[in-house]
Structure formats: C-alpha cells, structure tokens
Motif scaffolding. Structure first.
Motif, PDB file in Angstrom:
ATOM      1  N   TYR A 106       5.158  15.906  -1.948  1.00  0.00           N
ATOM      2  CA  TYR A 106       4.575  16.570  -3.122  1.00  0.00           C
ATOM      3  C   TYR A 106       3.998  15.543  -4.100  1.00  0.00           C
ATOM      4  CZ  TYR A 106       7.944  15.716  -6.940  1.00  0.00           C
ATOM      5  OH  TYR A 106       8.679  15.139  -7.935  1.00  0.00           O
ATOM      6  N   VAL A 107       4.474  14.306  -4.027  1.00  0.00           N
ATOM      7  CA  VAL A 107       3.940  13.278  -4.939  1.00  0.00           C
ATOM      8  C   VAL A 107       2.601  12.719  -4.451  1.00  0.00           C
ATOM      9  CG1 VAL A 107       6.190  12.593  -5.843  1.00  0.00           C
ATOM     10  CG2 VAL A 107       5.254  11.427  -3.829  1.00  0.00           C
ATOM     11  N   THR A 108       2.134  13.206  -3.303  1.00  0.00           N
ATOM     12  CA  THR A 108       0.827  12.769  -2.811  1.00  0.00           C
ATOM     13  C   THR A 108      -0.213  13.828  -3.173  1.00  0.00           C
ATOM     14  OG1 THR A 108       0.916  13.915  -0.704  1.00  0.00           O
ATOM     15  CG2 THR A 108       1.976  11.754  -0.808  1.00  0.00           C
ATOM     16  N   GLY A 109      -1.454  13.563  -2.838  1.00  0.00           N
ATOM     17  CA  GLY A 109      -2.499  14.558  -3.076  1.00  0.00           C
ATOM     18  C   GLY A 109      -2.569  15.566  -1.939  1.00  0.00           C
ATOM     19  N   MET A 110      -1.747  15.360  -0.916  1.00  0.00           N
ATOM     20  CA  MET A 110      -1.799  16.243   0.254  1.00  0.00           C
ATOM     21  C   MET A 110      -1.118  17.578  -0.047  1.00  0.00           C
ATOM     22  SD  MET A 110      -0.947  13.600   3.339  1.00  0.00           S
ATOM     23  CE  MET A 110      -0.460  12.083   2.554  1.00  0.00           C
ATOM     24  N   MET A 161      -2.118   6.853  -5.906  1.00  0.00           N
ATOM     25  CA  MET A 161      -2.018   5.402  -5.738  1.00  0.00           C
ATOM     26  C   MET A 161      -1.081   5.048  -4.574  1.00  0.00           C
ATOM     27  SD  MET A 161      -3.254   2.711  -6.488  1.00  0.00           S
ATOM     28  CE  MET A 161      -4.285   2.651  -7.892  1.00  0.00           C
ATOM     29  N   ALA A 162       0.010   5.804  -4.446  1.00  0.00           N
ATOM     30  CA  ALA A 162       0.990   5.497  -3.390  1.00  0.00           C
ATOM     31  C   ALA A 162       0.344   5.591  -2.013  1.00  0.00           C
ATOM     32  CB  ALA A 162       2.168   6.446  -3.488  1.00  0.00           C
ATOM     33  N   GLU A 163      -0.456   6.638  -1.806  1.00  0.00           N
ATOM     34  CA  GLU A 163      -1.111   6.801  -0.505  1.00  0.00           C
ATOM     35  C   GLU A 163      -2.053   5.631  -0.224  1.00  0.00           C
ATOM     36  OE1 GLU A 163      -2.706  11.023   0.058  1.00  0.00           O
ATOM     37  OE2 GLU A 163      -2.031  10.989  -1.995  1.00  0.00           O
ATOM     38  N   ILE A 164      -2.808   5.251  -1.259  1.00  0.00           N
ATOM     39  CA  ILE A 164      -3.777   4.171  -1.085  1.00  0.00           C
ATOM     40  C   ILE A 164      -3.047   2.859  -0.791  1.00  0.00           C
ATOM     41  CG2 ILE A 164      -5.598   2.861  -2.257  1.00  0.00           C
ATOM     42  CD1 ILE A 164      -6.212   5.476  -3.818  1.00  0.00           C
ATOM     43  N   MET A 165      -1.938   2.644  -1.499  1.00  0.00           N
ATOM     44  CA  MET A 165      -1.167   1.401  -1.283  1.00  0.00           C
ATOM     45  C   MET A 165      -0.636   1.333   0.150  1.00  0.00           C
ATOM     46  SD  MET A 165      -1.442  -0.678  -3.560  1.00  0.00           S
ATOM     47  CE  MET A 165      -0.662  -1.839  -2.453  1.00  0.00           C
ATOM     48  N   LEU A 166      -0.125   2.476   0.623  1.00  0.00           N
ATOM     49  CA  LEU A 166       0.385   2.499   2.000  1.00  0.00           C
ATOM     50  C   LEU A 166      -0.743   2.138   2.961  1.00  0.00           C
ATOM     51  CD1 LEU A 166       2.394   3.154   4.265  1.00  0.00           C
ATOM     52  CD2 LEU A 166       1.785   5.549   4.038  1.00  0.00           C
ATOM     53  N   GLY A 167      -1.913   2.712   2.749  1.00  0.00           N
ATOM     54  CA  GLY A 167      -3.054   2.444   3.630  1.00  0.00           C
ATOM     55  C   GLY A 167      -3.465   0.985   3.599  1.00  0.00           C
ATOM     56  N   ILE A 168      -3.581   0.428   2.396  1.00  0.00           N
ATOM     57  CA  ILE A 168      -4.013  -0.973   2.285  1.00  0.00           C
ATOM     58  C   ILE A 168      -2.973  -1.901   2.918  1.00  0.00           C
ATOM     59  CG2 ILE A 168      -4.469  -2.832   0.613  1.00  0.00           C
ATOM     60  CD1 ILE A 168      -5.768  -0.777  -1.182  1.00  0.00           C
ATOM     61  N   SER A 169      -1.700  -1.525   2.789  1.00  0.00           N
ATOM     62  CA  SER A 169      -0.671  -2.389   3.381  1.00  0.00           C
ATOM     63  C   SER A 169      -0.802  -2.415   4.905  1.00  0.00           C
ATOM     64  CB  SER A 169       0.727  -1.955   2.949  1.00  0.00           C
ATOM     65  OG  SER A 169       1.088  -0.758   3.584  1.00  0.00           O
ATOM     66  N   GLY A 170      -1.397  -1.377   5.485  1.00  0.00           N
ATOM     67  CA  GLY A 170      -1.645  -1.389   6.930  1.00  0.00           C
ATOM     68  C   GLY A 170      -2.589  -2.525   7.306  1.00  0.00           C
ATOM     69  N   ILE A 171      -3.625  -2.729   6.481  1.00  0.00           N
ATOM     70  CA  ILE A 171      -4.559  -3.840   6.738  1.00  0.00           C
ATOM     71  C   ILE A 171      -3.823  -5.162   6.569  1.00  0.00           C
ATOM     72  CG2 ILE A 171      -6.708  -4.934   5.957  1.00  0.00           C
ATOM     73  CD1 ILE A 171      -7.645  -2.230   4.980  1.00  0.00           C
ATOM     74  N   ALA A 172      -2.956  -5.225   5.523  1.00  0.00           N
ATOM     75  CA  ALA A 172      -2.212  -6.461   5.278  1.00  0.00           C
ATOM     76  C   ALA A 172      -1.266  -6.777   6.439  1.00  0.00           C
ATOM     77  CB  ALA A 172      -1.438  -6.349   3.965  1.00  0.00           C
ATOM     78  N   ILE A 173      -0.635  -5.719   6.996  1.00  0.00           N
ATOM     79  CA  ILE A 173       0.267  -5.930   8.140  1.00  0.00           C
ATOM     80  C   ILE A 173      -0.530  -6.548   9.297  1.00  0.00           C
ATOM     81  CG2 ILE A 173       1.611  -4.745   9.936  1.00  0.00           C
ATOM     82  CD1 ILE A 173       2.501  -2.751   7.746  1.00  0.00           C
ATOM     83  N   ALA A 174      -1.709  -5.982   9.555  1.00  0.00           N
ATOM     84  CA  ALA A 174      -2.548  -6.487  10.645  1.00  0.00           C
ATOM     85  C   ALA A 174      -2.913  -7.954  10.403  1.00  0.00           C
ATOM     86  CB  ALA A 174      -3.810  -5.636  10.761  1.00  0.00           C
ATOM     87  N   MET A 175      -3.342  -8.257   9.196  1.00  0.00           N
ATOM     88  CA  MET A 175      -3.782  -9.621   8.903  1.00  0.00           C
ATOM     89  C   MET A 175      -2.606 -10.607   8.939  1.00  0.00           C
ATOM     90  SD  MET A 175      -7.000  -9.517   8.646  1.00  0.00           S
ATOM     91  CE  MET A 175      -7.151  -8.157   9.780  1.00  0.00           C
ATOM     92  N   LEU A 176      -1.446 -10.157   8.458  1.00  0.00           N
ATOM     93  CA  LEU A 176      -0.260 -11.026   8.477  1.00  0.00           C
ATOM     94  C   LEU A 176       0.143 -11.368   9.911  1.00  0.00           C
ATOM     95  CD1 LEU A 176       2.039 -12.021   6.299  1.00  0.00           C
ATOM     96  CD2 LEU A 176       3.425 -10.392   7.554  1.00  0.00           C
ATOM     97  N   LEU A 177       0.149 -10.337  10.765  1.00  0.00           N
ATOM     98  CA  LEU A 177       0.508 -10.578  12.168  1.00  0.00           C
ATOM     99  C   LEU A 177      -0.454 -11.582  12.797  1.00  0.00           C
ATOM    100  CD1 LEU A 177       1.384  -7.008  13.499  1.00  0.00           C
ATOM    101  CD2 LEU A 177       2.909  -8.969  13.329  1.00  0.00           C
ATOM    102  N   VAL A 178      -1.738 -11.397  12.522  1.00  0.00           N
ATOM    103  CA  VAL A 178      -2.750 -12.275  13.109  1.00  0.00           C
ATOM    104  C   VAL A 178      -2.586 -13.701  12.567  1.00  0.00           C
ATOM    105  CG1 VAL A 178      -5.224 -12.730  13.232  1.00  0.00           C
ATOM    106  CG2 VAL A 178      -4.386 -10.420  13.555  1.00  0.00           C
ATOM    107  N   ALA A 179      -2.341 -13.815  11.259  1.00  0.00           N
ATOM    108  CA  ALA A 179      -2.216 -15.143  10.653  1.00  0.00           C
ATOM    109  C   ALA A 179      -1.002 -15.883  11.204  1.00  0.00           C
ATOM    110  CB  ALA A 179      -2.130 -15.015   9.136  1.00  0.00           C
ATOM    111  N   VAL A 180       0.118 -15.172  11.345  1.00  0.00           N
ATOM    112  CA  VAL A 180       1.333 -15.825  11.838  1.00  0.00           C
ATOM    113  C   VAL A 180       1.165 -16.197  13.314  1.00  0.00           C
ATOM    114  CG1 VAL A 180       3.774 -15.467  12.349  1.00  0.00           C
ATOM    115  CG2 VAL A 180       2.848 -14.743  10.149  1.00  0.00           C
ATOM    116  N   ALA A 181       0.643 -15.255  14.107  1.00  0.00           N
ATOM    117  CA  ALA A 181       0.508 -15.520  15.537  1.00  0.00           C
ATOM    118  C   ALA A 181      -0.522 -16.628  15.798  1.00  0.00           C
ATOM    119  CB  ALA A 181       0.107 -14.244  16.277  1.00  0.00           C
ATOM    120  N   ALA A 182      -1.599 -16.662  15.000  1.00  0.00           N
ATOM    121  CA  ALA A 182      -2.611 -17.699  15.210  1.00  0.00           C
ATOM    122  C   ALA A 182      -2.055 -19.083  14.835  1.00  0.00           C
ATOM    123  CB  ALA A 182      -3.851 -17.394  14.385  1.00  0.00           C
TER     124      ALA A 182
END
Lengths: 257, 402
Positions: free
Chosen positions: B43-47, B362-383
C-alpha cells in the motif's frame, strides 16, 4: 586491515561459507514449514458437479449493493481498515473487491443495465494458466480459487484475468474470519463461497442477500445437474458470457445484458 | 599474431573502493526501500489492484532484457566467428550474468511474498511462462558461467568453447522469447496479446544489452587506465546503430498492426496520441531520446571520431529503452480493459472503464535503481578477481585475424 600479498584470507572464506549457509537456511525454512502446514489438507471436490451462477441483470436493482455487502461480511473484507494516511481514492484502488456493482449503458441503444461482476470461474481460466506456482487453481467442481499457501504474490494472475476479478492484499491484516483466511502479499478472489458449499449449503452469501432484498437476480447451482434450478433457467433463457470472444466458457452467465 | 593477455581490472585503491562504496550505498538504500515496502505491504507503493506491476517491474524487465543482449558480443565472437569481438567475450558473459542477477533481485524483492521464493523453485506450473522463466533464468546463469570458464581455461575449456557458445546463444534467444511472452500471451489486455512481443523483446535486448556493454567497457577501461582501439569501438558503435534502428522498426510494426485492429484503436490512441505521460514517454523518451538522437550521434560524420558521442548515444539508448519499457508495462495496464465491449461504464466501484492512475513512490524507484547497482557491483568485483578484460584492446594490425 591491510594485506600486501595476494594469498587468500582463510578467515574470510570461512565467514563467507557460514554466511551462505545461513542464507540458505533462511531461504528454505519457510518452504519446509509450509509443506508441514499443508500436510493432510487434501479433500476432493467432485468433477460430476460444476458450480455456476446465472445473473438476471433485469432484476439487478440500481443503487442496491446487498450482494457486495454480504460478500464483504462473509469473507471478512469489511474487517479491513484503510491504512493510516492513505487517500480514499488509493484505498479504493487497493482494497480487495471480490464482487462489485457495475452500471453499463449500451453505446448504440442507450439501454442501461446493472450487474454484479466477480470471478467468472472459467473452464479455461487464464489466471490458472499463468500462475507459476499452481497457487491459482481450478477445483474439479469448477471453482477457481487461490491456494494462499502457494501464492508468492507475483500478481501475474491479475495481469491475465480479463475480468479484473482478482485483488492483492496491500497491507497488514488486523482481523479476519475463519472461513476466509487472508494474508498480506497474496492474491485472492471470489470462490463461490467454497467454504459454505463444502459445508453442504446450496446458496452463496450474495445470492441470499439479493433474495432477501426481494430481487432474486442471482441464481447459484450445479450446471451439470439437469434438474437444478440453474440448469433449467439456462435452458429456458438466452444467456451470455462476458467476453465470450475469449472462449473461456465461464461458469457465471448473464441474461438481459 | 599477438596473444591476447587478460588481466584483473586494476586501478588505484581510492578510485576502485570509492566506486564500490558508492554502489554499495545505493544497494543499501534499495534494501531499506524493500524493507519499507515489505514491512508495510504494497500500500505504500503507487501500485494498486488497477496497476499491479509498477516501476520495479520496469527496472527488472529492462535489466533482464539487457542481460541477454549483453551476451551478444560473446556470441558474435564464438557463434558468428567475429575476430574483433572474440577478446570481449569473457566480459560480455560476465556483464550478462551481472545484469540478470540485478534484474532478478528487483523482481523477487517486489513479490508480495519474497520469503516464499522456495515455493517458486519447488512448485511448478509448466503451463506458466513465469515458471518457464524461472528455469530459463537459472539455466542462463549456469550455461553462461560454463561458457566463461570455457573461454578462460584455454587448456581444458577450449573443446567446449564452440558448443557452449551455441548453447548460450540459443538459450538467450529462448530467454528473451520467454520474457516477451509474459506480455505476448496475455489475452486480457489490448496493449499486449501480440506474438510480435517476443521478437520485439529480442531486438530490444540486442540494443539495450550492447549499450550497457559499451558503457561498462568504456568505464572499466577508463577506470583502469587501459586503452580501447578506435576500430573496435567503431564496430560496436555501428552495430548499436543497426540495433537501435531495428527497435524503432519493430515498435512501428507493433503499433501499426495494433492500429489496424479496430478493437485496439482505443489503446493505440491512448499511447500514441493520448496527450498523457505515456504518449510523451513514447514519442520523446522512446522515439526521440532512445532512437533518433542516438542514431544521429552514431552515424553523423561530425561525430565519427568522438568517443563522447558513442558513450552519450549508449546512455540515451538505455534511457529511451527504459521509457519504452515503462510505456509497455505501465501504459498497457493503465488503459482500461474492455470487459464489456459495446457498453459504456457509467458507474463502478472498481475503476472499470477508467484510465488507472499510477505514480511511483521513491521506495519503488530506489529498489529499481539498486538493481542496476547490484549488476554493476557484481561486474566490478568479478572483473577485479577474474581475467575477463584484455590488458589492452588496441586495434590489431590485421583486424581480420586479430
């Protein structure tokens, strides 16, 4: 901590190992508990029956919401309260509505009709097709419902349902009724009062309420039994399925729409 | 022919750890947002029961689609025998895994009951595209991991390189077909229910994946102070241009086909000429920002030698792709379902016949952006840990047999 050489740090590995083990337990445990909770809950519905409904929209009165109120009471929907700070409009868009009253006007003729809209209990329900976990299922007797032990709240069934019949529970539940357990984060919809029918009742809450108002717009029964009132009515009157073009063979039919 | 040397991504500490800390912080915010949404309920989301999939789904699908596309560079190297692409294969596989992990994290954390993930893994409905996708996504991780191994282990992995390359290529096609079919098989909603959704998602994946690849490759080499040759970048750039054009083409065919069906006129007018947020996102976001401007930057002779233009075009392709996904996912739900054909809804307590409103929190957007950060973090650590990036990507003297 500074480490000049590139030798692996065994302590770190141990820590990582334990973390992974703990995470695995946390992921698997709820599933195991669920399996235990579900044990021994299998009771079959008969395929010789197909529960259905016939709604005579000519008898459905404008402004009457007796069926909606009765459904809300029967299934504990009236016990839900609007979360603090939520707008009325948003609460209306988020609260569960198993049955709703809709007023329609024919675009060509201008004829106005009222009808209750709910899960149409399709023979080929799209919600059951798309559900990844089999939480959305059809009983042998045609009732389409959600197993709330299996629902993961993905809401794909809500995307697939052509009747907008499903509701997602958006907030915490303070109170609920025994016959309609409810949980935040799961999807639910009309189950033709399965609890009453399984207990031997012959009518649904909405039908009783409609009859009590003297309208008798809702008729519930076994459409496979040729002697049932609903079968006889279906043979007598021309009835329609909503979105018949989708060929879902709905269990809920309408006359005079 | 000079042997290609791969080395861990090495750059001075403050730059590397600073980057990781920033990504970590974004992920932390995403976790806090998830806790907030799951603790309170959606309920705290826009959905709502009207728009059931919100911005987290847009991010998740965007990343998942991009993931399969990021693998294309490796596929061109091994399946289609492109010598210029071959040294980029390892990083392409790694990026694909990272993006998929980021997308899936967002998808799972937006479930009503993410704690029941094990149910999704143990109780399958084989008729459900979602259930198929669970298998396709897990399989993708496995196959691509093996594929990277086959590329890295020259001694034992070599014999499996080709077969795994083919397997990964076909798997990724199946995966994006599955993702597109999530919408393609929805008969209920007029914006979906079109077989073209699957191939359209495939071509979108080509474009978004390659844009992600170009940006991360350029950033990694900038981070580590390594060089990329002009010719190699020019190849990637030209390919991106073709993909961007193809996405526009598919989008045009999809909407034209829908316009031809009288039943779908309403939803098409809503998206294309509704004068609403979705039509702006479609024309300005998807077509102009994500299509026309990048094409100009990529093909205009004025920017022929500009690396800035390539990087900007890639960023714009991603931005436009995000808007395109937003219009598909949210716009498609906002338009009311035609439950009562031929009738006009005068009254309903459940918003029948009305355009649904949705504004992301904002919470929904933050969750979404953190998905990109997770991807980039994994790539940075593995590289940093694996030999995935060539020590230098200078152009070979004879490009045909690099």
């Amino acid at each position: 901590m500074s480490q000049k050489n590139d030798q692996p740090n065994m302590k770190r590995r141990e820590f990582l190992g334990k973390t992974i083990a703990a995470a695995s337990v946390a992921t698997i445990a709820p599933g195991v508990m669920l399996t235990v909770a579900r044990a021994g809950s299998d009771e079959g519905a008969s395929g010789a029956t197909r529960w259905g409904m016939l709604i005579n929209t000519a008898k459905c009165a404008n402004g009457c919401s007796a069926c909606v109120d009765a459904c809300d009471k029967e299934n504990g929907i009236d016990l839900l309260t609007k979360p603090e700070g939520q707008s009325d409009e948003m609460w209306n868009a988020q609260r569960p509505q198993w049955i709703r009253k809709v007023t329609l006007r024919d675009k060509q003729t201008g004829v106005v009709s009222n009808l209750p809209m709910m899960c149409q209990h399709c023979e080929k329900p799209p919600c059951v097709d798309v559900c990844p976990t089999t939480a959305s299922f059809k009983r042998a007797d045609g009732i389409v419902m959600v197993d709330r032990h299996l629902c993961i709240g993905c809401r794909y069934c809500m995307m697939a349902c052509p009747y907008k019949a499903r509701s997602f529970i958006h907030s915490d539940i303070a109170e609920q009724v025994v016959q309609a357990p409810r949980g935040k984060g799961c999807v639910e919809s009309c189950n033709l009062c399965a609890n009453r029918i399984d207990g031997g009742a012959a009518t649904t809450a909405c039908q009783d309420a409609c009859a009590a108002q003297g309208h008798h717009a809702i008729l519930f029964g076994d459409i496979k039994d040729p002697n049932s009132a609903i079968s006889k009515a279906l043979k007598t009157f021309e009835s329609k399925q909503i979105r018949a073009d989708l060929e879902l063979n709905t269990g809920v039919r309408y006359t005079n729409v | 022919m000079a042997k290609m040397h791969y080395r861990e991504l090495w750059c001075d500490s403050p730059r590397y750890w600073g980057g990781l800390a920033l990504l970590g912080f974004i992920i932390l915010l995403g976790m806090a947002a998830t806790y907030y949404m799951e603790h309170n309920g959606h309920y705290v989301t826009g959905m709502s029961n009207q728009v059931v999939w919100g911005v987290p789904h847009v991010f998740a699908l965007f990343l998942i689609v991009a993931a399969s596309g990021a693998l294309n560079v490796a596929s061109i190297g091994s399946v289609f025998g492109g010598p210029m692409y071959k040294p980029l294969g390892r990083f392409s596989g790694l990026l694909a895994i990272g993006l998929l992990a980021g997308g899936l994290a967002v998808l799972v954390l937006d479930l009503g009951r993410p704690d029941r993930l094990i149910v999704a893994m143990t109780s399958y409905n084989f008729k459900s595209i979602f259930a198929w996708n669970v298998i396709l996504y897990s399989g993708f991780f496995g196959i691509v991991a093996f594929y990277i191994w086959a590329m890295m282990d020259r001694r034992y992995g070599q014999p499996y390189y080709k077969p795994l390359g083919f397997a990964a290529f076909f798997w990724r096609l199946a995966l994006t077909t599955g993702t597109g079919s999530i919408f393609g098989f929805l008969v209920a909603r007029e914006a979906y229910d079109a077989a073209i959704m699957a191939p359209m998602f495939i071509i979108m994946s080509f474009s978004f994946g390659l844009a992600f690849f170009i940006i991360t490759l350029m950033s990694a080499y900038w981070w580590a102070g390594r060089t990329i040759g002009d010719l190699r970048l020019a190849k990637l750039k030209n390919l991106l241009g073709v993909f961007v054009g193809a996405v526009l083409y598919f989008s045009a065919v999809y909407h034209l086909a829908n316009l031809y069906v009288a039943q779908h006129d309403g939803v098409e007018m809503f998206i294309l000429a509704g004068g609403n947020a979705y039509s702006s996102m479609f024309w300005l976001g998807h077509v102009v920002v994500g299509g026309v401007i990048p094409l100009f930057l990529l093909y205009s002779p004025a920017f022929a030698a500009s690396r800035m233009a390539i990087a900007s075009a890639s960023v714009l392709v991603l931005l436009g792709g995000f808007f395109q996904m937003y219009v598909i996912v949210i716009g498609g739900q906002a338009f009311p379902m035609n439950i009562f054909p031929g009738k006009e809804v005068i009254a309903s307590s459940f918003y029948d016949g009305v355009i649904a409103s949705y504004s992301p929190t904002m919470a929904e957007i933050m969750l979404g952006i953190s998905g990109i950060a997770i991807a980039m973090l994994l790539v940075a650590v593995a590289a940093r840990m694996l030999h995935v990036l060539p020590e230098n990507l200078e152009d070979p003297e004879n490009p045909e047999c690099a």
